[in-house]
Design a protein around this motif. Structure first.
Motif, PDB file in Angstrom:
ATOM      1  N   LEU A   1      22.703  72.981 -13.361  1.00 32.60           N
ATOM      2  CA  LEU A   1      22.982  73.818 -12.192  1.00 32.60           C
ATOM      3  C   LEU A   1      21.750  73.928 -11.307  1.00 32.60           C
ATOM      4  N   ASP A   2      21.964  74.078 -10.000  1.00 32.43           N
ATOM      5  CA  ASP A   2      20.838  74.249  -9.078  1.00 32.43           C
ATOM      6  C   ASP A   2      20.347  75.692  -9.099  1.00 32.43           C
TER       7      ASP A   2
ATOM      8  N   ASP B   1      20.953  78.063  -7.221  1.00 30.50           N
ATOM      9  CA  ASP B   1      22.023  79.005  -6.903  1.00 30.50           C
ATOM     10  C   ASP B   1      23.132  78.976  -7.952  1.00 30.50           C
ATOM     11  N   ARG B   2      22.859  78.301  -9.059  1.00 27.33           N
ATOM     12  CA  ARG B   2      23.761  78.180 -10.206  1.00 27.33           C
ATOM     13  C   ARG B   2      25.050  77.422  -9.889  1.00 27.33           C
ATOM     14  N   LYS B   3      24.926  76.460  -8.980  1.00 31.47           N
ATOM     15  CA  LYS B   3      26.048  75.581  -8.657  1.00 31.47           C
ATOM     16  C   LYS B   3      25.802  74.238  -9.348  1.00 31.47           C
TER      17      LYS B   3
END
Length: 191
Positions: free
Chosen positions: A96-97, A99-101
């Motif tokens: 995840l990045d 931003d938790r995407k």
């Protein structure tokens, strides 16, 4: 191959002895490197990711090493329940990045396409984890960048012991450059 114990720390110590730099240091100079930037402040955060016992299992990050673009991180699966747990196969994970995407990275089963670390060239086997005991997997990737426009940088992992089991959120900097992939070994038992 009969494997009694494959722990990430001895493996990582061997990598360090072979001329690899410790995390947070430059391989060329051995000096500290600048800290990575903090996640975006514009994002509403949920609780910080910490290892938790969920349904009798706890997943955490073990030893780490960075060497000439090769990254190796141990992932530990601990039985925090009261009865033995059986598992076979690979951890299920997503990078995840900040931003938790989820990032668009392939997760390869087996580390052979990324590195030739012999102790981790194993096939999945049934592993029984007694209460209080652990199994380990190795996550590897290469930080190779040939196009600065498509660099993949993760700050978190979502990891499940197997398909259909609860996911655990872990903080981990994954600088996969633009290779488009990371690789994971199968779970192996620890004594």
């Amino acid at each position: 191959m009969n494997i009694r114990r494959i722990a990430p720390l001895p493996l990582l110590a061997g990598l360090l002895l072979s001329g690899c730099a410790a995390p947070g240091t430059s391989p060329e100079t051995g000096r500290s490197t600048p800290a990575r930037p903090a996640p975006s402040q514009s994002v509403t955060r949920t609780a910080d990711p910490v290892a938790r016992c969920i349904d009798g299992l706890m997943i955490s990050i073990g030893g780490q090493d960075a060497a000439s673009g090769l990254r190796a991180v141990g992932i530990e699966l601990r039985n925090c329940g009261g009865k033995p747990y059986q598992i076979k196969g690979y951890p299920v994970l997503k990078v995840l990045d900040e931003d938790r995407k989820p990032l668009e990275l392939r997760v390869l089963h087996g580390v052979g396409e990324v590195t030739v670390l012999p102790p981790w060239q194993v096939e999945p086997k049934q592993v029984t984890i007694a209460p209080g005991a652990s199994a380990t997997a190795l996550l590897v990737w290469r930080n190779l960048t040939t196009d600065s426009e498509t660099v993949a940088i993760g700050e978190f992992l979502r990891v499940a012991a197997a398909d259909g089991l609860p996911e655990h959120l872990l903080a981990l900097h994954v600088d996969a450059g633009n290779t488009g992939k990371v690789a994971i070994s199968p779970w192996v038992s620890e004594p």
